[in-house]
Design a protein around this motif. Structure first.
Motif, short mmCIF file in Angstrom:
data_model
loop_
_atom_site.label_atom_id
_atom_site.label_comp_id
_atom_site.label_asym_id
_atom_site.label_seq_id
_atom_site.Cartn_x
_atom_site.Cartn_y
_atom_site.Cartn_z
N LEU A 1 85.42 10.10 20.43
CA LEU A 1 86.15 8.85 20.12
C LEU A 1 85.30 7.88 19.28
N LYS A 2 83.96 8.06 19.31
CA LYS A 2 83.01 7.33 18.45
C LYS A 2 83.26 5.81 18.42
N PRO A 3 83.20 5.11 19.57
CA PRO A 3 83.50 3.67 19.54
C PRO A 3 82.71 2.87 18.51
N TRP B 1 93.59 6.69 13.36
CA TRP B 1 94.35 7.79 12.72
C TRP B 1 93.44 8.66 11.85
N SER B 2 92.59 7.99 11.06
CA SER B 2 91.72 8.73 10.14
C SER B 2 90.81 9.68 10.91
N ASN B 3 90.28 9.22 12.04
CA ASN B 3 89.37 10.06 12.81
C ASN B 3 90.10 11.15 13.60
N SER C 1 93.09 12.49 12.89
CA SER C 1 93.64 13.51 11.99
C SER C 1 92.51 14.33 11.35
N ASN C 2 91.31 13.74 11.23
CA ASN C 2 90.18 14.51 10.70
C ASN C 2 89.89 15.72 11.60
N ASP C 3 89.95 15.50 12.91
CA ASP C 3 89.72 16.63 13.84
C ASP C 3 90.83 17.67 13.73
N PHE D 1 92.76 18.32 10.98
CA PHE D 1 92.67 19.06 9.71
C PHE D 1 91.42 19.95 9.68
N ASP D 2 90.33 19.47 10.28
CA ASP D 2 89.11 20.29 10.29
C ASP D 2 89.27 21.51 11.21
N SER D 3 90.15 21.41 12.19
CA SER D 3 90.36 22.57 13.08
C SER D 3 91.04 23.71 12.32
N ASN E 1 81.93 24.86 15.93
CA ASN E 1 80.82 24.56 16.85
C ASN E 1 80.79 23.10 17.29
N LYS E 2 81.84 22.36 16.95
CA LYS E 2 81.85 20.92 17.30
C LYS E 2 82.58 20.74 18.63
N HIS E 3 81.79 20.71 19.73
CA HIS E 3 82.40 20.63 21.06
C HIS E 3 83.11 19.31 21.27
N ALA F 1 97.54 2.54 -0.20
CA ALA F 1 96.67 3.28 -1.12
C ALA F 1 95.38 3.72 -0.40
N ALA F 2 94.83 2.85 0.45
CA ALA F 2 93.61 3.22 1.18
C ALA F 2 93.89 4.41 2.11
N CYS F 3 95.06 4.38 2.77
CA CYS F 3 95.42 5.49 3.67
C CYS F 3 95.60 6.78 2.86
N LEU G 1 93.73 12.17 1.21
CA LEU G 1 93.19 13.05 0.16
C LEU G 1 91.82 13.59 0.56
N TYR G 2 91.07 12.77 1.33
CA TYR G 2 89.73 13.19 1.77
C TYR G 2 89.79 14.44 2.64
N GLN G 3 90.77 14.47 3.55
CA GLN G 3 90.72 15.52 4.57
C GLN G 3 91.96 16.39 4.70
N HIS H 1 73.18 16.50 9.67
CA HIS H 1 73.02 17.46 10.79
C HIS H 1 73.96 18.65 10.69
N GLN H 2 75.03 18.53 9.86
CA GLN H 2 76.02 19.62 9.85
C GLN H 2 75.97 20.44 8.57
N VAL H 3 74.79 20.38 7.92
CA VAL H 3 74.69 21.00 6.60
C VAL H 3 74.97 22.52 6.65
N GLY I 1 82.29 26.22 3.31
CA GLY I 1 82.58 25.94 1.89
C GLY I 1 82.70 24.47 1.58
N LYS I 2 82.19 23.60 2.47
CA LYS I 2 82.26 22.16 2.20
C LYS I 2 81.01 21.76 1.44
N ARG I 3 81.20 21.26 0.20
CA ARG I 3 80.05 20.96 -0.66
C ARG I 3 79.74 19.46 -0.58
C1 LIG Z 1 87.12 10.50 8.88
C2 LIG Z 1 85.96 10.23 8.04
C3 LIG Z 1 84.84 10.97 8.08
C4 LIG Z 1 84.65 12.17 8.90
O1 LIG Z 1 84.07 13.12 8.04
P1 LIG Z 1 83.61 14.59 8.48
O2 LIG Z 1 84.76 15.51 8.42
O3 LIG Z 1 82.45 14.97 7.63
O4 LIG Z 1 83.11 14.30 9.91
P2 LIG Z 1 83.15 15.07 11.26
O5 LIG Z 1 81.86 15.78 11.33
O6 LIG Z 1 83.25 13.96 12.30
O7 LIG Z 1 84.32 16.00 11.29
C5 LIG Z 1 85.99 9.05 7.09
C6 LIG Z 1 86.88 9.28 5.91
C7 LIG Z 1 86.85 8.12 4.95
C8 LIG Z 1 87.88 8.30 3.85
C9 LIG Z 1 87.26 8.81 2.59
C10 LIG Z 1 88.61 7.01 3.58
C11 LIG Z 1 89.47 6.53 4.73
C12 LIG Z 1 90.26 5.32 4.37
C13 LIG Z 1 90.79 4.60 5.59
C14 LIG Z 1 91.91 5.37 6.23
C15 LIG Z 1 91.23 3.21 5.17
C16 LIG Z 1 91.14 2.25 6.29
C17 LIG Z 1 91.64 0.89 5.91
C18 LIG Z 1 91.56 -0.08 7.08
C19 LIG Z 1 90.16 -0.54 7.38
C20 LIG Z 1 92.46 -1.22 6.85
#
Ligand SMILES: C/C(=C\COP(=O)(O)OP(=O)(O)O)CCC[C@H](C)CCC[C@H](C)CCCC(C)C
Ligand SMILES: O=C(O)C1=CC(=O)c2ccccc2C1=O
Length: 309
Positions: A18-20, A62-64, A66-68, A70-72, A79-81, A127-129, A134-136, A197-199, A206-208
């Motif tokens: 949850l990364k507070p 949402w960003s965090n 949905s990142n989990d 899409f990365d799944s 390996n990310k417990h 646009a920020a969303c 697009l990032y993930q 740490h996740q290099v 394939g993540k560059r």
């Molecule tokens: C989710 C983000 C990073 C996680 O990256 P990664 O996959 O390497 O990490 P894990 O190891 O944890 O899987 C950050 C993504 C940032 C993105 C480029 C831009 C996000 C824009 C926001 C949604 C906008 C928020 C606006 C708000 C503050 C009003």
């Protein structure tokens, strides 16, 4: 009574998922944009401030989340417990909770736009969303091409800060745009540090990322320059007369920059040690943003008439 070790470690995994502290990226832009609006106009609409802050927290959630999700799908989090999908073993539940957060966030932004009868703030945060997706999200996953830091800079810097300032003033500001460069820069630094740490997992999937491209040693060598640019720009903006002298308070966050450079410089090749280094970058983000905003708030106080601002 102490919790059984297994339960405790599960709680730690949930906290890591949850990364507070990461919600600094939601709080700080709202604080800084509002402080600049107050410095320039002498007023703050605290109702809009509170709505925007709540919306930002929901959108970052949402960003965090949905990142989990899409990365799944790419295998990069195998390996990310502390991935929410691995913890719950229920990808679709996690997906819909994430979408619910996005709906709440955009709903609150829509309310601000409706109250002000002006669609600008909604368009900017939309646009920020979009950059976040697009990032993930498929089929783009631009983060896998190493473009995350650029997207992050624009999303959390110029776009979000302009939206916050506009929500307070219904106008634009050059000073706010300059501040957004600092904010975008330090937010991208968090993302940059999160890759050390996740290099290996990133390379296999394939993540560059910039660290995959540069290597951890070169990546660490760049850090003093990256931090130097942050504080150098602050000084420049003050010397140019764009920022009030009070904003030099941001220099109080310099020890976190030093700690970050030293720690990653010494341990960049040890994933176990650098896995939490992004939280030093989060501390730098939080304190630099808090102090920058405080500088603008103090410059707007009555004692500016004593020549301190
Ligand atoms: C989710 C983000 C990073 C996680 O990256 P990664 O996959 O390497 O990490 P894990 O190891 O944890 O899987 C950050 C993504 C940032 C993105 C480029 C831009 C996000 C824009 C926001 C949604 C906008 C928020 C606006 C708000 C503050 C009003
Ligand atoms: O989980 C992470 O590593 C990050 C999450 C996040 O929301 C964020 C936002 C802005 C910059 C960096 C990051 C992360 O690194």
């Amino acid at each position: 009574m102490t919790a059984p070790p297994l339960e405790k470690s599960r709680r730690q995994l949930w906290l890591a998922a949850l990364k507070p502290p990461m919600y600094s990226v939601a709080v700080v832009p709202i604080w800084v944009g509002t402080a600049i609006a107050r410095w320039e106009t002498g007023e703050v609409d605290w109702g809009t401030f509170t709505q925007f802050l709540t919306a930002a927290i929901a959108i970052v959630a949402w960003s965090n989340i949905s990142n989990d999700v899409f990365d799944s799908e790419t295998g990069i989090d195998r390996n990310k417990h502390h991935s929410l999908v691995n913890l719950t073993a229920n990808k679709s539940l996690v997906f819909w909770i994430g979408n619910g957060c996005l709906l709440i966030g955009l709903g609150l932004i829509l309310r601000i736009a409706y109250d002000q009868q002006d669609i600008t703030v909604l368009a900017l945060i939309g646009a920020a969303c979009l950059l976040g997706y697009l990032y993930q999200g498929p089929p783009f996953r631009l983060g896998y091409q190493g473009l995350g830091e650029i997207l992050c800079f624009f999303a959390y810097g110029p776009i979000t800060l302009s939206a916050v300032y506009y929500s307070q003033t219904q106008s634009w500001s050059g000073v706010n745009l300059l501040a957004s460069i600092l904010l975008g820069w330090v937010t991208s630094l968090i993302l940059y540090c999160s890759h050390f740490h996740q290099v290996e997992d990133d390379r296999k999937a394939g993540k560059r990322s910039p660290i995959v491209r540069l290597g951890t040693a070169r990546g660490a060598q760049l850090l003093p320059g990256i931090c130097g640019i942050l504080f150098g720009l602050l000084l420049l903006f003050v010397l140019m007369g764009q920022f009030p002298v009070w904003t030099l308070l941001m220099g109080g966050s310099l020890p976190y920059a030093v700690k970050l450079c030293r720690f990653i410089g010494a341990h960049h090749h040890q994933p176990q040690l650098v896995q939490n280094c992004k939280f030093i970058a989060v501390a730098l983000h939080f304190w630099s943003g808090l102090l920058l905003g405080l500088g603008f708030m103090l410059a707007a106080q009555p004692w500016e008439s004593f020549g301190l601002a």
